[in-house]
Motif scaffolding. Structure first.
Motif, PDB file in Angstrom:
ATOM      1  N   GLY B 139      49.318  33.526 -38.102  1.00  0.00           N
ATOM      2  CA  GLY B 139      48.906  31.941 -38.558  1.00  0.00           C
ATOM      3  C   GLY B 139      48.222  32.426 -39.720  1.00  0.00           C
ATOM      4  O   GLY B 139      48.554  33.535 -40.503  1.00  0.00           O
ATOM      5  N   SER B 140      47.277  31.768 -40.336  1.00  0.00           N
ATOM      6  CA  SER B 140      46.127  32.089 -40.797  1.00  0.00           C
ATOM      7  C   SER B 140      45.070  33.469 -40.711  1.00  0.00           C
ATOM      8  O   SER B 140      45.317  33.523 -41.820  1.00  0.00           O
ATOM      9  N   LEU B 141      45.165  33.516 -39.495  1.00  0.00           N
ATOM     10  CA  LEU B 141      44.336  34.575 -39.528  1.00  0.00           C
ATOM     11  C   LEU B 141      45.632  36.036 -40.232  1.00  0.00           C
ATOM     12  O   LEU B 141      44.377  37.273 -40.825  1.00  0.00           O
ATOM     13  N   VAL B 142      46.299  35.950 -39.901  1.00  0.00           N
ATOM     14  CA  VAL B 142      47.344  36.970 -40.719  1.00  0.00           C
ATOM     15  C   VAL B 142      47.041  37.776 -42.169  1.00  0.00           C
ATOM     16  O   VAL B 142      46.635  38.294 -42.291  1.00  0.00           O
ATOM     17  N   GLN B 143      47.323  36.485 -42.438  1.00  0.00           N
ATOM     18  CA  GLN B 143      46.974  36.667 -43.814  1.00  0.00           C
ATOM     19  C   GLN B 143      46.232  36.515 -44.786  1.00  0.00           C
ATOM     20  O   GLN B 143      45.900  38.170 -45.135  1.00  0.00           O
ATOM     21  N   ALA B 144      44.629  36.386 -43.574  1.00  0.00           N
ATOM     22  CA  ALA B 144      43.402  36.553 -44.130  1.00  0.00           C
ATOM     23  C   ALA B 144      42.938  37.289 -43.999  1.00  0.00           C
ATOM     24  O   ALA B 144      42.698  37.931 -44.658  1.00  0.00           O
ATOM     25  N   ALA B 145      43.682  38.636 -42.596  1.00  0.00           N
ATOM     26  CA  ALA B 145      43.084  40.042 -42.942  1.00  0.00           C
ATOM     27  C   ALA B 145      43.982  40.425 -43.527  1.00  0.00           C
ATOM     28  O   ALA B 145      43.218  41.410 -43.619  1.00  0.00           O
ATOM     29  N   LYS B 146      45.551  40.781 -43.743  1.00  0.00           N
ATOM     30  CA  LYS B 146      45.623  41.159 -44.796  1.00  0.00           C
ATOM     31  C   LYS B 146      45.452  41.855 -45.697  1.00  0.00           C
ATOM     32  O   LYS B 146      45.367  42.622 -46.795  1.00  0.00           O
ATOM     33  N   ALA B 147      45.204  39.993 -46.548  1.00  0.00           N
ATOM     34  CA  ALA B 147      44.129  40.419 -48.020  1.00  0.00           C
ATOM     35  C   ALA B 147      43.034  40.885 -47.677  1.00  0.00           C
ATOM     36  O   ALA B 147      42.884  41.380 -49.322  1.00  0.00           O
ATOM     37  N   ARG B 148      42.215  41.193 -46.898  1.00  0.00           N
ATOM     38  CA  ARG B 148      41.465  42.604 -46.764  1.00  0.00           C
ATOM     39  C   ARG B 148      41.337  43.110 -46.038  1.00  0.00           C
ATOM     40  O   ARG B 148      40.464  44.340 -46.503  1.00  0.00           O
ATOM     41  N   GLY B 149      43.250  43.996 -45.984  1.00  0.00           N
ATOM     42  CA  GLY B 149      43.361  45.561 -45.779  1.00  0.00           C
ATOM     43  C   GLY B 149      42.819  45.502 -44.594  1.00  0.00           C
ATOM     44  O   GLY B 149      42.789  46.796 -44.315  1.00  0.00           O
ATOM     45  N   LEU B 150      42.782  44.439 -43.723  1.00  0.00           N
ATOM     46  CA  LEU B 150      42.120  44.869 -42.157  1.00  0.00           C
ATOM     47  C   LEU B 150      43.920  45.360 -41.710  1.00  0.00           C
ATOM     48  O   LEU B 150      44.697  44.541 -41.756  1.00  0.00           O
ATOM     49  N   ASP B 151      43.706  46.114 -40.955  1.00  0.00           N
ATOM     50  CA  ASP B 151      44.769  46.604 -39.848  1.00  0.00           C
ATOM     51  C   ASP B 151      45.121  45.216 -38.882  1.00  0.00           C
ATOM     52  O   ASP B 151      43.997  45.767 -38.125  1.00  0.00           O
ATOM     53  N   LEU B 152      45.810  45.164 -38.279  1.00  0.00           N
ATOM     54  CA  LEU B 152      46.682  44.864 -37.097  1.00  0.00           C
ATOM     55  C   LEU B 152      47.169  45.644 -36.661  1.00  0.00           C
ATOM     56  O   LEU B 152      47.770  45.850 -36.963  1.00  0.00           O
ATOM     57  N   ILE B 153      46.531  45.660 -35.056  1.00  0.00           N
ATOM     58  CA  ILE B 153      46.941  46.372 -33.840  1.00  0.00           C
ATOM     59  C   ILE B 153      47.860  45.262 -32.821  1.00  0.00           C
ATOM     60  O   ILE B 153      47.227  44.543 -32.761  1.00  0.00           O
ATOM     61  N   THR B 172      53.000  45.721 -37.045  1.00  0.00           N
ATOM     62  CA  THR B 172      51.659  46.513 -36.619  1.00  0.00           C
ATOM     63  C   THR B 172      51.145  47.056 -37.711  1.00  0.00           C
ATOM     64  O   THR B 172      52.160  47.933 -38.541  1.00  0.00           O
ATOM     65  N   SER B 173      49.986  47.348 -37.603  1.00  0.00           N
ATOM     66  CA  SER B 173      49.799  49.024 -38.749  1.00  0.00           C
ATOM     67  C   SER B 173      48.109  48.834 -38.206  1.00  0.00           C
ATOM     68  O   SER B 173      48.118  48.370 -37.058  1.00  0.00           O
ATOM     69  N   GLY B 174      48.194  50.550 -38.565  1.00  0.00           N
ATOM     70  CA  GLY B 174      47.443  51.502 -38.257  1.00  0.00           C
ATOM     71  C   GLY B 174      47.582  52.290 -36.688  1.00  0.00           C
ATOM     72  O   GLY B 174      47.634  53.303 -37.444  1.00  0.00           O
TER      73      GLY B 174
END
Lengths: 408, 271
Positions: B139-153, B172-174
């Motif tokens: 949801g909105s967490l993933v969009q916000a994380a990606k927009a700030r360059g945070l990897d989602l594991i 997944t990234s990282g």
């Protein structure tokens, strides 16, 4: 956002493919559970329309549970309250003494059809544990029940019943030592033993497909009520009232009536020592949306998102979350959610015992307390049906203790 | 630049033929003041990436050891804001070691998912691993994380189907966190041959490094896993050590080192 009456009549009230009721529900679980949940979902979607499965379920409800449960006119209480005619849907007369067995029979049959020889369950008041141990004994399944250590103490008769039925009862010492901790522990068992184990969840909470399948197995309550009310007073009830902890007895009664918007629907949460205190278990009345135990729903947490310790005189309502379909029904305006305090529930417990000769479960007493308030505002030609979801034998020790009476 | 810290570390390890050692501790366990010294000590002992647990009251995918760690941290006053502050403090001395926050969704919802991601970016967090948020519930967490360059594991399990592996591989990234056992964190059995076969299979669907956690307790375990995986994730054995020292928390950083150093040595002896 509240919908119009026309919109409420045209909804199908089914979750989407991912198990979402609007924004709520879903499958917020660790990857370790995903395969088990998909397998369960596939099995359930197939079996719910399987005539053999349904026939066996219906036959068990008739011959093992004693369904249909009667619809009873509480005449003396109606007169005493002085408003609408009050009826009880007598789930307390089911085998094991509550609505819970409708669901455990359904899920134990799912376990049997899925080839799982071991079942596990979590329990709060112990009613679901007893209902699970009962069907496990009948089907010859190994049974382990997780129960908060505090609940083990306050519900010792049910602990003994489960043991008599051959189940192993595991007291859970972590967290607040109540229902939510038992649920955590049962999930852990399931993740570890998923190959041979079926997790029989006791309410309409948890990840999809549990909220849907537990609702469907309990919906027999509302389906019976539809024909019973026509037979007994020639129309559907004007209002339905049921207590809501996780919300399975309530959704079971409400669900068949959701499109019939002329029937008003009231879910009664445990207001504990009052909704203005922190000591209650009423997430729909005064919680907020979040994620707990695999679903997005209303819950009670602190400002840092930690799940709150709840309070209710009734162990079965002492839970910080609620079934996601209730969260959805609240937001769209199809159901009303209100609270009844410990004191109000205890007063109704005594009153109905004396006036009607029925000792209700403390959970049910919350619904009765609100039924009285509501009926008093209605006309004598109107009807309100309260789900008498369980009998109070299990609670007499708790009530006696609170009132300073020793039974030993 | 926080966005590439995990990838840079993984690339550097690959270039030198080494594997990642990834310790996990619960932030604030047993008191907030222990966390940053413990993080520095673990880096000194050879940690490549730190997974920092955001304590949650109902961590149902964790075992009892990690749950008790979370309960101690909450009782000791740790909050989500406090976790972010600990990372900021860590970054004052260490700008190179990637930090991944691991936890459950509800505290993030309570803070506000966008506000949380802002906090991560400001404090120097590199990645997020949200245990109860599979790709289906993005949801909105993933969009916000990606927009700030945070990897989602994301997690993969022995029971994950190939179709889901493809979905998880996309999301997944990282790195990918492979849960080596059916069960909860801190379960006991670890079959390294089985894990090795599974990793080879997963590489068909997963392009990022695959790190393995759950069940790694000894230097031998860590080395055996590192011989096929890209990294070994070590959690419960460290949280148990913290538990043993709750009354003597100043000794925690050194005690964690004494577990991690032999793991580092055994893993590097493979290289």
């Amino acid at each position: 956002m509240a919908l119009t009456e026309h919109e409420l009549r045209s909804l199908d009230y089914e979750p989407d493919a991912g198990g979402h009721f609007g924004d709520y529900g879903g499958r917020y679980v660790s990857e370790t559970l995903m395969a088990a949940l998909s397998e369960l979902d596939q099995n359930y979607q197939k079996l719910k329309n399987d005539p053999d499965f349904q026939r066996e379920f219906d036959a068990d409800l008739a011959s093992f549970v004693g369904r249909p449960s009667p619809l009873y006119h509480a005449e003396r209480w109606s007169k005493a309250v002085g408003g609408a005619q009050i009826y009880f849907k007598r789930e307390d007369l089911n085998h094991t003494g509550a609505h819970k067995v409708n669901n455990t029979i359904g899920q134990a049959l799912l376990a049997k059809y899925s080839g799982k020889p071991r079942v596990i369950a979590e329990t709060g008041a112990g009613q679901h544990g007893v209902a699970t141990a009962t069907v496990a004994a009948r089907l010859g399944l190994e049974c382990v029940v997780y129960m908060g250590a505090d609940d083990v103490e306050r519900q010792s008769p049910n602990v003994y019943r489960m043991k008599l039925l051959g189940a192993k009862v595991v007291p859970v010492e972590s967290g607040s030592r109540t229902l939510k901790d038992a649920l955590n522990e049962a999930m852990r068992d399931w993740v570890t033993n998923v190959d041979d184990t079926f997790y029989i969840i006791g309410t309409v909470a948890g990840p999809a497909p549990y909220p849907q399948l537990v609702r469907d197995f309990n919906a027999v309550v509302g389906r019976e009520l539809k024909w019973q009310s026509k037979e007994l007073f020639g129309k559907y009830p004007d209002a339905l009232v049921a207590c809501v902890g996780g919300g399975s007895n309530a959704i079971g009664m409400f669900y068949p009536f959701l499109k019939d918007t002329e029937v008003a629907v009231y879910g009664v949460e445990a207001a504990g020592r009052g909704l203005s205190t922190n000591e209650h278990a009423a997430p729909l009345c005064s919680g907020r949306p979040g994620v707990l135990h695999g679903a997005k729903t209303y819950l009670m947490d602190n400002s840092d998102g930690q799940i709150a310790h709840t309070h209710s005189v009734s162990a079965g309502l002492d839970y910080p979350g609620v079934g996601p379909e209730h969260a959805y029904l609240k937001d769209i305006g199809r159901a009303n959610y209100v609270g009844a305090t410990d004191d109000e529930a205890l007063a109704a417990f005594h009153e109905v015992s004396k006036v009607e000769g029925i000792i209700p479960a403390l959970e049910t007493a919350h619904a009765l307390a609100y039924t009285k308030k509501l009926a008093a505002t209605m006309r004598p030609d109107q009807t309100v049906v309260c789900n008498m979801s369980g009998r109070g034998d299990k609670d007499i020790f708790t009530v006696a203790k609170m009132e300073g009476i020793s039974l030993t | 630049m926080s966005s590439n810290r995990i990838q840079q570390r993984m690339d550097a390890l690959k270039a030198s033929g080494r594997k990642a050692l990834i310790p996990y501790i619960v932030a604030g366990d047993p008191t907030p003041s222990v966390t940053v010294p413990a993080m520095h000590a673990m880096v000194e002992a050879g940690a490549d990436i730190i997974e920092l647990g955001m304590p949650f009251s109902d961590p149902f995918a964790d075992g009892p050891v990690n749950q008790r760690g979370a309960e101690r941290a909450i009782a000791g006053g740790m909050t989500l804001r406090g976790v972010l502050d600990a990372v900021s403090e860590f970054r004052q001395k260490d700008q190179d070691t990637p930090v991944v926050l691991m936890g459950y969704l509800n505290p993030l919802i309570a803070m506000g998912e966008v506000a949380f991601c802002d906090g991560c970016q400001a404090s120097g967090v590199d990645g997020l691993l949200i245990v109860d948020m599979p790709p289906e519930e993005e949801g909105s967490l993933v969009q916000a994380a990606k927009a700030r360059g945070l990897d989602l594991i994301y997690l993969a399990a022995p029971t994950t189907t190939d179709a889901r592996l493809a979905t998880i591989g996309q999301a997944t990234s990282g790195y990918l966190y492979y849960v080596s056992l059916k069960g909860i964190t801190g379960s006991s059995k670890l079959d390294t041959t089985e894990v090795s076969k599974r990793i080879e299979h997963m590489r068909q669907h997963i392009s990022v490094p695959i790190c393995v956690g759950f069940g790694i307790r000894t230097a031998e375990d860590a080395a055996a896993i590192a011989s096929t995986a890209d990294g070994s994730i070590v959690g419960t054995v460290l949280v148990s050590q913290v538990e043993a020292l709750v009354n003597d928390p100043t000794k925690i950083p050194e005690a964690l080192q004494s577990i991690l150093k032999p793991m580092r040595d055994a893993m590097d002896a493979n290289a």
